[in-house]
Design a protein around this motif. Sequence first.
Motif, PDB file in Angstrom:
ATOM      1  N   VAL A   9       0.789  -1.139   0.116  1.00  6.36           N
ATOM      2  CA  VAL A   9      -0.084   0.028   0.009  1.00  6.36           C
ATOM      3  C   VAL A   9       0.966   1.368  -0.031  1.00  6.36           C
ATOM      4  O   VAL A   9       0.668   2.114  -0.610  1.00  6.36           O
ATOM      5  CB  VAL A   9      -0.890  -0.109   1.107  1.00  6.36           C
ATOM      6  CG1 VAL A   9      -1.848   1.223   1.241  1.00  6.36           C
ATOM      7  CG2 VAL A   9      -2.007  -1.270   0.941  1.00  6.36           C
ATOM      8  N   LEU A  12       2.023   1.858  -3.443  1.00  6.80           N
ATOM      9  CA  LEU A  12       1.143   2.546  -4.425  1.00  6.80           C
ATOM     10  C   LEU A  12       1.025   4.010  -4.108  1.00  6.80           C
ATOM     11  O   LEU A  12       0.780   4.731  -4.926  1.00  6.80           O
ATOM     12  CB  LEU A  12      -0.167   1.803  -4.054  1.00  6.80           C
ATOM     13  CG  LEU A  12      -0.280   0.197  -4.825  1.00  6.80           C
ATOM     14  CD1 LEU A  12      -1.745  -0.517  -4.491  1.00  6.80           C
ATOM     15  CD2 LEU A  12      -0.191   0.375  -6.300  1.00  6.80           C
ATOM     16  N   ALA A  13       0.912   4.223  -2.641  1.00 10.08           N
ATOM     17  CA  ALA A  13       0.555   5.766  -2.464  1.00 10.08           C
ATOM     18  C   ALA A  13       1.707   6.592  -2.956  1.00 10.08           C
ATOM     19  O   ALA A  13       1.424   7.701  -3.067  1.00 10.08           O
ATOM     20  CB  ALA A  13       0.343   5.796  -0.887  1.00 10.08           C
ATOM     21  N   TYR A  17       0.301   7.251 -10.600  1.00  6.40           N
ATOM     22  CA  TYR A  17      -0.672   6.362 -11.206  1.00  6.40           C
ATOM     23  C   TYR A  17      -0.291   6.436 -12.791  1.00  6.40           C
ATOM     24  O   TYR A  17      -0.252   7.316 -13.529  1.00  6.40           O
ATOM     25  CB  TYR A  17      -2.049   6.811 -11.108  1.00  6.40           C
ATOM     26  CG  TYR A  17      -3.343   6.016 -11.696  1.00  6.40           C
ATOM     27  CD1 TYR A  17      -3.619   5.135 -10.707  1.00  6.40           C
ATOM     28  CD2 TYR A  17      -3.552   6.151 -12.865  1.00  6.40           C
ATOM     29  CE1 TYR A  17      -4.783   4.268 -10.849  1.00  6.40           C
ATOM     30  CE2 TYR A  17      -4.474   5.194 -13.221  1.00  6.40           C
ATOM     31  CZ  TYR A  17      -5.240   4.301 -12.368  1.00  6.40           C
ATOM     32  OH  TYR A  17      -6.169   3.388 -12.626  1.00  6.40           O
ATOM     33  N   GLN A  23      -9.521   3.087 -12.790  1.00 11.78           N
ATOM     34  CA  GLN A  23      -8.956   2.773 -11.577  1.00 11.78           C
ATOM     35  C   GLN A  23      -8.527   1.378 -11.637  1.00 11.78           C
ATOM     36  O   GLN A  23      -8.769   0.619 -12.840  1.00 11.78           O
ATOM     37  CB  GLN A  23     -10.352   2.759 -10.566  1.00 11.78           C
ATOM     38  CG  GLN A  23     -11.406   1.575 -11.287  1.00 11.78           C
ATOM     39  CD  GLN A  23     -12.580   1.620 -10.178  1.00 11.78           C
ATOM     40  OE1 GLN A  23     -13.029   2.508  -9.899  1.00 11.78           O
ATOM     41  NE2 GLN A  23     -13.150   0.251 -10.066  1.00 11.78           N
ATOM     42  N   HIS A  38      -7.562   1.500  -6.325  1.00 10.56           N
ATOM     43  CA  HIS A  38      -6.309   2.800  -6.745  1.00 10.56           C
ATOM     44  C   HIS A  38      -7.053   3.620  -7.866  1.00 10.56           C
ATOM     45  O   HIS A  38      -7.160   3.225  -8.939  1.00 10.56           O
ATOM     46  CB  HIS A  38      -5.234   2.340  -7.048  1.00 10.56           C
ATOM     47  CG  HIS A  38      -4.108   3.145  -7.089  1.00 10.56           C
ATOM     48  ND1 HIS A  38      -2.930   3.027  -7.741  1.00 10.56           N
ATOM     49  CD2 HIS A  38      -3.989   4.320  -6.769  1.00 10.56           C
ATOM     50  CE1 HIS A  38      -1.846   4.213  -7.604  1.00 10.56           C
ATOM     51  NE2 HIS A  38      -2.818   4.965  -7.053  1.00 10.56           N
ATOM     52  N   ASN A  43      -6.260   8.631  -5.205  1.00  7.55           N
ATOM     53  CA  ASN A  43      -6.710   8.130  -4.033  1.00  7.55           C
ATOM     54  C   ASN A  43      -6.792   6.384  -3.723  1.00  7.55           C
ATOM     55  O   ASN A  43      -6.832   5.774  -4.938  1.00  7.55           O
ATOM     56  CB  ASN A  43      -8.086   8.513  -3.917  1.00  7.55           C
ATOM     57  CG  ASN A  43      -8.136   9.964  -3.769  1.00  7.55           C
ATOM     58  OD1 ASN A  43      -7.522  10.786  -3.211  1.00  7.55           O
ATOM     59  ND2 ASN A  43      -9.536  10.641  -4.092  1.00  7.55           N
ATOM     60  N   LEU A  44      -6.547   6.128  -2.646  1.00  2.84           N
ATOM     61  CA  LEU A  44      -6.392   4.597  -2.324  1.00  2.84           C
ATOM     62  C   LEU A  44      -7.763   4.329  -1.391  1.00  2.84           C
ATOM     63  O   LEU A  44      -7.793   5.106  -0.118  1.00  2.84           O
ATOM     64  CB  LEU A  44      -5.133   4.059  -1.737  1.00  2.84           C
ATOM     65  CG  LEU A  44      -4.058   4.128  -2.820  1.00  2.84           C
ATOM     66  CD1 LEU A  44      -2.618   4.022  -1.889  1.00  2.84           C
ATOM     67  CD2 LEU A  44      -3.959   2.980  -3.453  1.00  2.84           C
TER      68      LEU A  44
END
Length: 372
Positions: A9, A12-13, A17, A23, A38, A43-44
Amino acid sequence: MVRLSREFVRTLASSPYSHDKKQIEYTDSGEKGLRLIHYASGNLVYYSNFYRNGKKHRKPIGKHPEMTLSKAKEVLRKWKAKAQFGVLPELNEDRTFGLLADEYLEHSSKVHKAARTNESRYRIHIKDHFENESISKMKPPRMREYYESLVQRVSISTANRVIYLVRSIFTYAVDQGYLDTSPLQGFKQRPEISSRPHRSLSRDEVKTLFTALSQEPNQTYSNSIKVMLLTGMRFGEVEKLELSSVDFSNQCLTLVDTKRGGDRIIALSEVVLGVIKVQGDLFGDRGLVFKGKDGISPISRPFRFLKKVCNSCGIQEVGIHDLRKTFATLLLEMVDVYTVKEILGHRNITTTERYVKASTERMKQSLNCIYS
């Protein structure tokens, strides 16, 4: 399916993207029913799917980083424990408008052609006001207050389109069973009054505008305006145009799933082909023809840019749709209205006939000049 972890996580953050889809959904292989979505916005959000009355619902657990992975698992386990006794989670429990908007925008991207415009409106006009508000606490007086503050900052037409998007989001919430009624039910908008009538450019103005555009450093905005002016394409069509749709050998392009429905083939001049080749040199030979500053997302509507260029070269201000009107008006001086209808992709001839008046007026002016 992946095994969600704090490191996964966190990666990813912290990473940009880079997917083509709106998404990406990750299903946890460790905790059954736990999903992490995602969004293209970055935003996650943790979710869980469940069924109620035979209908599938997706319940948000929380947004990262406020909701950690361990907390999300804890919440989900509590829901599962309650579900064993027939107690399902409330659909609107702790649901914020931001989470609802993310869900709606993802849903609308599959069914609405204006999805990108909606995402932009939400980001610019709505997100900062309502993102963290509980939808159950958003009442009609609050919505009226927001709308009135909006019309003080933007035009009435823009305010109406923004509040229409908010209304659509709440309508979706009602349809999904998150709310019983929308706080915008029966809401009255202000009437729109056009401050500037639409007009078409003369041939001399087109030449002047082209010269000015060629001198601008922002080639992408300049080239998008040239393409609209020389093909009559709508901005929404130019915005989504991909290089794979262009047939350089046969000097045409194919628009897929147009506003009228179905595909439409547009013939291209050498000038337009040259413009598209320049864009290919700027951003590569695949993907969108006109890309934003990040080289990935589509360009935004260049209305301020067009206004600036018009002012710099002494042309009376025109809007983005006036470029399409200019194309149609000049074309009507050479071909019949039915041919123009097909080129523009109109459903009805009555829509095309709106441009006939402007073309006729220009012909009258030309005749008067002969004898003056």
